[in-house]
Scaffold this active site. Structure first.
Site, PDB file in Angstrom:
ATOM      1  CG  HIS A  62      -1.954  -1.066   1.208  1.00 53.81           C
ATOM      2  ND1 HIS A  62      -3.258  -0.846   0.786  1.00 53.81           N
ATOM      3  CD2 HIS A  62      -1.875  -2.377   1.537  1.00 53.81           C
ATOM      4  CE1 HIS A  62      -3.940  -1.982   0.877  1.00 53.81           C
ATOM      5  NE2 HIS A  62      -3.120  -2.919   1.327  1.00 53.81           N
ATOM      6  CG  HIS A  84      -6.163  -2.706   6.053  1.00 54.84           C
ATOM      7  ND1 HIS A  84      -4.979  -2.222   5.543  1.00 54.84           N
ATOM      8  CD2 HIS A  84      -6.759  -3.405   5.050  1.00 54.84           C
ATOM      9  CE1 HIS A  84      -4.868  -2.609   4.271  1.00 54.84           C
ATOM     10  NE2 HIS A  84      -5.931  -3.325   3.958  1.00 54.84           N
ATOM     11  CE1 TYR A  86      -3.786  -5.014   8.937  1.00 56.52           C
ATOM     12  CE2 TYR A  86      -5.775  -5.726   7.816  1.00 56.52           C
ATOM     13  CZ  TYR A  86      -4.445  -5.367   7.779  1.00 56.52           C
ATOM     14  OH  TYR A  86      -3.765  -5.359   6.588  1.00 56.52           O
ATOM     15  CD  GLU A  87      -2.737  -0.632   8.727  1.00 54.61           C
ATOM     16  OE1 GLU A  87      -1.618  -0.093   8.730  1.00 54.61           O
ATOM     17  OE2 GLU A  87      -3.547  -0.519   7.788  1.00 54.61           O
ATOM     18  CB  ALA A 114      -5.751  -8.696  -2.107  1.00 52.27           C
ATOM     19  CG  MET A 212      -8.710  -9.002   6.652  1.00 53.85           C
ATOM     20  SD  MET A 212      -7.016  -9.265   7.255  1.00 53.85           S
ATOM     21  CE  MET A 212      -6.958 -11.081   7.315  1.00 53.85           C
ATOM     22  CG  ASN A 236      -5.916 -16.536  -0.276  1.00 53.65           C
ATOM     23  OD1 ASN A 236      -5.719 -15.312  -0.289  1.00 53.65           O
ATOM     24  ND2 ASN A 236      -6.773 -17.108   0.564  1.00 53.65           N
ATOM     25  CG  HIS A 248       0.629  -9.195   3.481  1.00 45.82           C
ATOM     26  ND1 HIS A 248      -0.671  -8.855   3.158  1.00 45.82           N
ATOM     27  CD2 HIS A 248       1.395  -8.150   3.061  1.00 45.82           C
ATOM     28  CE1 HIS A 248      -0.690  -7.662   2.594  1.00 45.82           C
ATOM     29  NE2 HIS A 248       0.548  -7.211   2.510  1.00 45.82           N
TER      30      HIS A 248
END
Length: 274
Positions: A62, A84, A86-87, A114, A212, A236, A248
């Site tokens: 990113h 994100h 989650y950060e 993704a 996510m 995936n 990742h």
């Protein structure tokens, strides 16, 4: 618009100077998918760190910059990378970049990401247009006080992924000889990947892909009146459906494969967009 949104839009106009052209659409480029930003012509590039209120991500893949210019003759504003939840950023922070796209004058946003595939027909390297989503992130970017000047307190999401834009994406894919799958995207918080049991549950719920991101942006976009289209680059098979361990690095490797088709389809889409 919020103070941060107004300040960010003003900073972008100032950076572009006399070359500023009102964008017709915005794009958000996800993990490993930022290459399309390099094709923008007459570009003004601004790091997110220079834009008030923009959350700055730390995840590889990113770039963290905004690019303003033209793509295939169409004025665009491109967000190359995202932060994100989650950060650890507040859910409300997601609103600033999306509302800035609206404040600059665009009426449409194309979101990319993704994602892992739950649908066995969409294998790694495929691309999938989103027709709906399931929010399993446990939060909503609109929680908290509402600014009625931006959008309503309660916004309907029945038409989140615009059907006219979906038809344009399918036509672009057909013209480029690319198979564009369609499906429902399920958003989890992350950063851990899902368990096999969770994937089985998600499949039962009707999800075709899992990731996510994207869902908070789509919610914010609809709240402020942007039309939304979204595409996942399938990197995936979701946990329990394939043999390869998830990481990742694996995501970025297969995103690069899917990105080739995705960029062709989006470039064609932008050329035909009116």
């Amino acid at each position: 618009m919020s103070d941060w949104t107004t300040e960010a839009a003003d900073a972008i106009r100032e950076a572009a100077g006399d070359g500023f052209v009102t964008p017709k659409l915005g794009m958000v480029l996800g993990s490993g998918l930022g290459g399309l930003a390099d094709a923008v012509q007459d570009a003004t590039s601004i790091p997110y760190t220079d834009l008030p209120g923009f959350p700055v991500g730390t995840v590889p893949g990113h770039a963290g910059r905004l690019v303003l210019g033209t793509l295939e003759g169409t004025p665009v504003v491109v967000l190359q990378g995202r932060a994100h939840l989650y950060e650890g950023i507040p859910a409300s922070s997601v609103a600033v970049p999306i509302r800035t796209i609206r404040a600059l004058g665009a009426d449409t946003v194309v979101l990319t990401n993704a994602a892992g595939s739950i649908n066995p027909d969409a294998k790694p390297g495929a691309i999938m247009a989103l027709t709906d989503h399931i929010n399993f992130q446990g939060m909503n970017p609109l929680a908290g006080p509402n600014d009625d000047a931006i959008g309503p307190r309660f916004v309907g999401l029945g038409d989140t992924y615009n059907k006219d834009l979906l038809r344009l994406l399918q036509a672009a894919a057909e013209a480029e000889g690319v198979t564009l799958h369609e499906g429902v995207y399920l958003a989890v918080l992350g950063p851990s990947f899902e368990t096999p049991a969770e994937i089985r549950a998600f499949r039962t719920l009707g999800a075709d892909a899992v990731g996510m991101s994207t869902v908070p942006e789509a919610i914010v976009a609809r709240h402020c009146g942007l039309r939304v289209a979204a595409i996942s680059a399938i990197t995936n098979l979701a946990e329990g459906l394939g043999d390869e361990p998830l990481s990742h690095e694996h995501t970025l490797k297969n995103a690069a494969i899917a990105a080739q088709d995705l960029q062709r389809v989006l470039a064609h889409f932008v050329k035909e967009y009116h």
